[in-house]
Scaffold this motif. Structure first.
Motif, PDB file in Angstrom:
ATOM      1  N   PRO A 239      15.681 -15.472   9.167  1.00  0.00           N
ATOM      2  CA  PRO A 239      14.951 -14.186   8.740  1.00  0.00           C
ATOM      3  C   PRO A 239      14.316 -14.122   7.176  1.00  0.00           C
ATOM      4  CG  PRO A 239      17.498 -14.381   8.438  1.00  0.00           C
ATOM      5  CD  PRO A 239      16.756 -15.651   9.256  1.00  0.00           C
ATOM      6  N   ALA A 240      14.441 -15.416   6.552  1.00  0.00           N
ATOM      7  CA  ALA A 240      13.891 -15.497   5.021  1.00  0.00           C
ATOM      8  C   ALA A 240      12.428 -15.412   5.253  1.00  0.00           C
ATOM      9  CB  ALA A 240      14.305 -16.806   4.550  1.00  0.00           C
ATOM     10  N   CYS A 241      11.862 -14.565   4.470  1.00  0.00           N
ATOM     11  CA  CYS A 241      10.429 -14.265   4.305  1.00  0.00           C
ATOM     12  C   CYS A 241       9.885 -13.868   2.822  1.00  0.00           C
ATOM     13  CB  CYS A 241      10.016 -13.246   5.448  1.00  0.00           C
ATOM     14  SG  CYS A 241      10.685 -11.528   5.152  1.00  0.00           S
ATOM     15  N   THR A 242       8.641 -13.892   2.826  1.00  0.00           N
ATOM     16  CA  THR A 242       7.981 -13.297   1.681  1.00  0.00           C
ATOM     17  C   THR A 242       7.095 -12.254   2.153  1.00  0.00           C
ATOM     18  OG1 THR A 242       6.268 -14.794   1.748  1.00  0.00           O
ATOM     19  CG2 THR A 242       7.893 -15.290   0.450  1.00  0.00           C
ATOM     20  N   VAL A 243       6.985 -11.136   1.288  1.00  0.00           N
ATOM     21  CA  VAL A 243       6.069 -10.219   1.622  1.00  0.00           C
ATOM     22  C   VAL A 243       5.131  -9.859   0.280  1.00  0.00           C
ATOM     23  CG1 VAL A 243       5.845  -7.660   2.262  1.00  0.00           C
ATOM     24  CG2 VAL A 243       7.497  -8.885   3.217  1.00  0.00           C
ATOM     25  N   SER A 244       3.878  -9.960   0.194  1.00  0.00           N
ATOM     26  CA  SER A 244       2.985  -9.906  -0.770  1.00  0.00           C
ATOM     27  C   SER A 244       1.965  -8.817  -0.678  1.00  0.00           C
ATOM     28  CB  SER A 244       2.256 -11.015  -0.929  1.00  0.00           C
ATOM     29  OG  SER A 244       3.246 -12.161  -1.260  1.00  0.00           O
ATOM     30  N   VAL A 245       1.443  -8.339  -1.746  1.00  0.00           N
ATOM     31  CA  VAL A 245       0.571  -7.127  -1.767  1.00  0.00           C
ATOM     32  C   VAL A 245      -0.035  -6.927  -2.973  1.00  0.00           C
ATOM     33  CG1 VAL A 245       2.062  -5.254  -2.210  1.00  0.00           C
ATOM     34  CG2 VAL A 245       0.454  -4.636  -1.075  1.00  0.00           C
ATOM     35  N   ARG A 246      -1.414  -6.453  -3.184  1.00  0.00           N
ATOM     36  CA  ARG A 246      -1.980  -6.104  -4.210  1.00  0.00           C
ATOM     37  C   ARG A 246      -1.974  -4.465  -4.371  1.00  0.00           C
ATOM     38  NH1 ARG A 246      -7.309  -8.622  -6.932  1.00  0.00           N
ATOM     39  NH2 ARG A 246      -6.218  -8.298  -8.997  1.00  0.00           N
ATOM     40  N   LEU A 247      -1.141  -4.064  -5.043  1.00  0.00           N
ATOM     41  CA  LEU A 247      -1.085  -2.556  -5.383  1.00  0.00           C
ATOM     42  C   LEU A 247      -2.139  -2.325  -6.626  1.00  0.00           C
ATOM     43  CD1 LEU A 247       2.753  -2.644  -5.653  1.00  0.00           C
ATOM     44  CD2 LEU A 247       1.403  -1.613  -3.799  1.00  0.00           C
ATOM     45  N   LYS A 248      -2.133  -1.265  -7.120  1.00  0.00           N
ATOM     46  CA  LYS A 248      -3.140  -0.598  -8.106  1.00  0.00           C
ATOM     47  C   LYS A 248      -2.597  -1.418  -9.326  1.00  0.00           C
ATOM     48  CE  LYS A 248      -5.173   3.304 -10.233  1.00  0.00           C
ATOM     49  NZ  LYS A 248      -5.945   2.551 -11.195  1.00  0.00           N
ATOM     50  N   ASP A 249      -3.089  -2.279  -9.987  1.00  0.00           N
ATOM     51  CA  ASP A 249      -2.738  -2.786 -11.359  1.00  0.00           C
ATOM     52  C   ASP A 249      -1.727  -3.614 -11.217  1.00  0.00           C
ATOM     53  OD1 ASP A 249      -5.301  -1.404 -12.180  1.00  0.00           O
ATOM     54  OD2 ASP A 249      -3.882   0.189 -12.786  1.00  0.00           O
ATOM     55  N   LEU A 250      -1.204  -4.320  -9.892  1.00  0.00           N
ATOM     56  CA  LEU A 250      -0.104  -5.206 -10.075  1.00  0.00           C
ATOM     57  C   LEU A 250      -0.020  -5.823  -8.686  1.00  0.00           C
ATOM     58  CD1 LEU A 250       2.676  -5.521 -11.366  1.00  0.00           C
ATOM     59  CD2 LEU A 250       3.804  -3.998  -9.841  1.00  0.00           C
ATOM     60  N   ASP A 251      -0.090  -7.079  -8.833  1.00  0.00           N
ATOM     61  CA  ASP A 251       0.143  -7.949  -7.565  1.00  0.00           C
ATOM     62  C   ASP A 251       1.640  -8.469  -7.641  1.00  0.00           C
ATOM     63  OD1 ASP A 251      -2.626  -8.124  -7.687  1.00  0.00           O
ATOM     64  OD2 ASP A 251      -2.827  -9.789  -8.737  1.00  0.00           O
ATOM     65  N   LEU A 252       2.217  -7.920  -6.449  1.00  0.00           N
ATOM     66  CA  LEU A 252       3.537  -8.206  -6.143  1.00  0.00           C
ATOM     67  C   LEU A 252       3.825  -9.025  -4.962  1.00  0.00           C
ATOM     68  CD1 LEU A 252       6.295  -6.731  -6.971  1.00  0.00           C
ATOM     69  CD2 LEU A 252       6.049  -5.173  -4.958  1.00  0.00           C
TER      70      LEU A 252
END
Length: 173
Positions: free
Chosen positions: A82-95
């Motif tokens: 179940p280990a994972c990463t989730v990435s997204v580019r939000l407004k003014d913040l890369d997460l």
């Protein structure tokens, strides 16, 4: 989701203050599912090689949720690890978020998350312990779609607008 137990400033060499988790959390809450965001889920194959795929994820009740068809590589990987990463580019913040994603079958949770997906334009309905809809992203595989909830262990944020900075937030000891 609780507040982080620890915040580390990754950008103090440039004089930036640590970013508050509330900045990332509030952006997730206001931009999903209304904004056209693509989240990328990274998992590990049984042979140790990485796998990544774009998903439509949403922030509901202070947690990140996403769907996957049961036969997709992503779902098979999560079933084994179940280990994972989730990435997204939000407004003014890369997460980038790290944690464990587990399938959710609770009827109340399924109904709540489906309602938020519908508010954002994806007409998801609950069918048994999964979702169905007239369409979904090709990366989700065919219906039915299983719902996953990310249990967040760590997150990294890099601000692309004022106030600038980069931080790591730890949610578990």
């Amino acid at each position: 989701m609780s507040e982080p137990v620890k915040t580390k400033n990754l950008d103090d060499q440039y004089g930036s203050a640590a970013l508050p988790w509330s900045r990332a959390r509030d952006l997730l809450a206001t931009q999903t599912p209304q904004e056209n965001l693509t989240f990328f889920v990274g998992t590990v194959r049984p042979d140790g090689r990485p796998h990544a795929a774009g998903v439509g994820a949403i922030w509901v009740d202070d947690a990140l949720w996403f769907v996957s068809g049961p036969r997709t590589r992503r779902a098979r990987n999560l079933a084994a690890n179940p280990a994972c990463t989730v990435s997204v580019r939000l407004k003014d913040l890369d997460l980038t978020m790290e944690g464990d994603a587990h399938r959710v079958t609770d009827p109340a949770a399924l109904e709540r998350v489906a309602a938020v997906y519908r508010e954002g334009g994806w007409p998801a309905t609950v069918d048994g312990d999964a979702f169905t809809a007239p369409f979904s992203a090709p990366s989700a595989g065919p219906a039915p779609w299983h719902l996953y909830r990310l249990t967040l262990h760590r997150a990294y944020g890099v601000a692309s607008a004022e106030p600038h900075g980069a931080s790591r937030w730890d949610f578990t000891r």
